[in-house]
Motif scaffolding. Structure first.
Motif, PDB file in Angstrom:
ATOM      1  N   TRP A  54      41.986  43.719  23.189  1.00 17.35           N
ATOM      2  CA  TRP A  54      41.607  42.430  23.800  1.00 17.35           C
ATOM      3  C   TRP A  54      41.287  41.415  22.696  1.00 17.35           C
ATOM      4  O   TRP A  54      40.361  41.609  21.912  1.00 17.35           O
ATOM      5  N   GLY A  55      42.060  40.360  22.602  1.00 15.13           N
ATOM      6  CA  GLY A  55      41.788  39.313  21.627  1.00 15.13           C
ATOM      7  C   GLY A  55      40.579  38.493  22.053  1.00 15.13           C
ATOM      8  O   GLY A  55      40.426  38.128  23.231  1.00 15.13           O
ATOM      9  N   ARG A  56      39.713  38.217  21.107  1.00 13.87           N
ATOM     10  CA  ARG A  56      38.480  37.496  21.437  1.00 13.87           C
ATOM     11  C   ARG A  56      38.738  36.086  21.949  1.00 13.87           C
ATOM     12  O   ARG A  56      37.917  35.507  22.661  1.00 13.87           O
ATOM     13  N   ASP A  57      39.880  35.503  21.557  1.00 15.76           N
ATOM     14  CA  ASP A  57      40.193  34.152  22.028  1.00 15.76           C
ATOM     15  C   ASP A  57      40.805  34.152  23.418  1.00 15.76           C
ATOM     16  O   ASP A  57      41.024  33.088  24.007  1.00 15.76           O
ATOM     17  N   ASN A  58      41.134  35.319  23.957  1.00 11.95           N
ATOM     18  CA  ASN A  58      41.744  35.403  25.272  1.00 11.95           C
ATOM     19  C   ASN A  58      40.677  35.511  26.356  1.00 11.95           C
ATOM     20  O   ASN A  58      39.675  36.206  26.177  1.00 11.95           O
ATOM     21  N   ALA A  59      40.890  34.825  27.464  1.00 12.89           N
ATOM     22  CA  ALA A  59      39.975  34.926  28.596  1.00 12.89           C
ATOM     23  C   ALA A  59      40.173  36.272  29.289  1.00 12.89           C
ATOM     24  O   ALA A  59      41.306  36.709  29.535  1.00 12.89           O
ATOM     25  N   LEU A  60      39.057  36.902  29.610  1.00 17.93           N
ATOM     26  CA  LEU A  60      39.096  38.223  30.254  1.00 17.93           C
ATOM     27  C   LEU A  60      38.947  38.021  31.762  1.00 17.93           C
ATOM     28  O   LEU A  60      37.954  37.466  32.235  1.00 17.93           O
ATOM     29  N   VAL A  61      39.949  38.470  32.524  1.00 16.45           N
ATOM     30  CA  VAL A  61      39.990  38.253  33.973  1.00 16.45           C
ATOM     31  C   VAL A  61      39.946  39.605  34.675  1.00 16.45           C
ATOM     32  O   VAL A  61      40.754  40.494  34.381  1.00 16.45           O
ATOM     33  N   LEU A  62      39.013  39.733  35.596  1.00 16.41           N
ATOM     34  CA  LEU A  62      38.900  40.930  36.423  1.00 16.41           C
ATOM     35  C   LEU A  62      39.653  40.695  37.723  1.00 16.41           C
ATOM     36  O   LEU A  62      39.376  39.733  38.448  1.00 16.41           O
ATOM     37  N   LEU A  63      40.629  41.540  38.008  1.00 12.99           N
ATOM     38  CA  LEU A  63      41.404  41.436  39.239  1.00 12.99           C
ATOM     39  C   LEU A  63      40.859  42.413  40.270  1.00 12.99           C
ATOM     40  O   LEU A  63      40.755  43.629  40.019  1.00 12.99           O
ATOM     41  N   LEU A  64      40.483  41.864  41.443  1.00 13.51           N
ATOM     42  CA  LEU A  64      40.004  42.696  42.548  1.00 13.51           C
ATOM     43  C   LEU A  64      41.187  43.061  43.428  1.00 13.51           C
ATOM     44  O   LEU A  64      41.983  42.198  43.810  1.00 13.51           O
ATOM     45  N   THR A  65      41.298  44.298  43.755  1.00 12.26           N
ATOM     46  CA  THR A  65      42.376  44.783  44.606  1.00 12.26           C
ATOM     47  C   THR A  65      42.072  44.458  46.063  1.00 12.26           C
ATOM     48  O   THR A  65      40.926  44.164  46.437  1.00 12.26           O
ATOM     49  N   PRO A  66      43.082  44.494  46.934  1.00 12.86           N
ATOM     50  CA  PRO A  66      42.822  44.235  48.354  1.00 12.86           C
ATOM     51  C   PRO A  66      41.774  45.150  48.955  1.00 12.86           C
ATOM     52  O   PRO A  66      41.138  44.790  49.964  1.00 12.86           O
ATOM     53  N   GLU A  67      41.550  46.327  48.386  1.00 10.46           N
ATOM     54  CA  GLU A  67      40.507  47.213  48.896  1.00 10.46           C
ATOM     55  C   GLU A  67      39.113  46.731  48.507  1.00 10.46           C
ATOM     56  O   GLU A  67      38.116  47.136  49.144  1.00 10.46           O
TER      57      GLU A  67
END
Length: 334
Positions: free
Chosen positions: A55-68
């Protein structure tokens, strides 16, 4: 750095997430999901276990929630409801989900207006469940910058379900550069408008000063012309008066030649109109009128008053009027 932070924070508070990404750009995102009791890193090749080094520190970290993990539903409102949509959803969330507004975090994904009806895709997640998930991720060193959701077809809703108190501002160089360029363009536009107005005001002041200077010069020229005209009139008047006034020397010469030797004058007054008044004594008063009448420079001689003898000189005292012809100089042809 302060101006860029201020610009981005203002956009976060005013514009939805998808508008923020259009205005200041979206940095490269690193997507993760929670499955099988551990975080997974999502890549184009598939998912793999979470690796902090990937994970590059300059990249935004996005958490994807599944349909469940999230409730995704379509809701409909009148088109006019779009003005106060968040307030309306806060009060109506219990109609679309089995939860109260205080128990959930919701965000609006895709929206469209069709036949004066507002169609929305609503993503809802239980606050406690999401908080617990974020805590478990934090224990493994995963701190998402955004929480997105997937619909039943596996497409991203492009929303942010991250609680406001957990949001942290992360700025990458592309976003900072975009924000700086936007602020610079805005400042340059304002400065260009100010310069244009300032130049117009300066030109107007210069033109006003030039007009006033020309007016003063025109007034001075008019005064000079008037003075010249007055001087010409005065000069012409004096010249005409000079030519109309009989010459004193010529009149004395004529009188000297025409008066007899036994006659002298005690008073001689030559008027500007050519009239001569003579007062004196003569031994031959009776011949004065004839002698003066024969004089070429004198005309119409006549006595004024009575002739009185003078006991001391033995002569007669007289007062006589005569005319001297006035010769005017012919006017010059223009």
């Amino acid at each position: 750095m302060v101006s860029n932070t201020f610009t981005s924070s203002c956009m976060q508070s005013v514009f939805p997430y998808h508008w923020q990404t259009r205005l200041i750009g979206r940095s490269a995102e690193c997507r993760v999901c929670w499955s099988e009791e551990q975080p997974w890193l999502l890549t184009p090749e598939g998912k793999r276990p979470w690796d902090r080094n990937a994970w590059g520190r300059d990249n935004a970290l996005v958490l994807l929630l599944t349909p469940e993990q999230v409730v995704v539903c379509d809701v409909f409102f009148p088109e006019a409801a779009g003005k106060n949509l968040n307030t309306l959803l806060h009060h109506e969330i219990s109609r679309f989900t089995p939860f109260q507004a205080s128990d959930v975090i919701f965000a609006v994904g895709r929206r469209q207006v069709r036949e004066q009806r507002l169609e929305l895709t609503l993503a809802v997640v239980l606050r406690k469940r999401l908080e617990a998930l974020l805590d478990r991720l934090a224990e493994r060193g995963v701190a998402p910058d955004r929480v997105d959701a997937l619909d039943a077809d596996g497409r991203s809703l492009d929303v942010d379900l991250l609680p406001p108190e957990r949001r942290q501002r992360r700025y990458s160089w592309p976003r900072l550069i975009n924000a700086s360029l936007m602020a610079s363009c805005l400042l340059l536009a304002v400065f260009a408008a100010w310069l244009w107005l300032h130049d117009r005001e300066s030109m107007l002041e210069e033109m006003t000063a030039e007009v006033q200077r020309l007016q003063r010069e025109a007034h001075e020229i008019t005064e000079l012309r008037q003075r010249l005209a007055d001087n010409d009139n005065a000069t012409g008047y004096l010249a005409g008066l000079k030519h109309q006034t009989p010459s004193m020397l010529e009149a004395l010469q004529d009188l000297t030649q025409c008066l007899p030797n036994d006659t002298w004058l005690e008073r001689l007054d030559i008027k500007s109109q050519g009239e001569v008044i003579m007062t004196g004594q003569s031994g031959s008063v009776g011949g004065l009128i004839g002698q003066l009448g024969a004089c070429p420079g004198i005309s119409a001689p006549r006595f004024q008053g009575a002739i009185q003898p003078d006991d001391r000189s033995g002569k007669d005292r007289f007062s006589l009027l005569a005319d001297i012809p006035v010769v005017t100089e012919p006017a010059l042809e223009p």
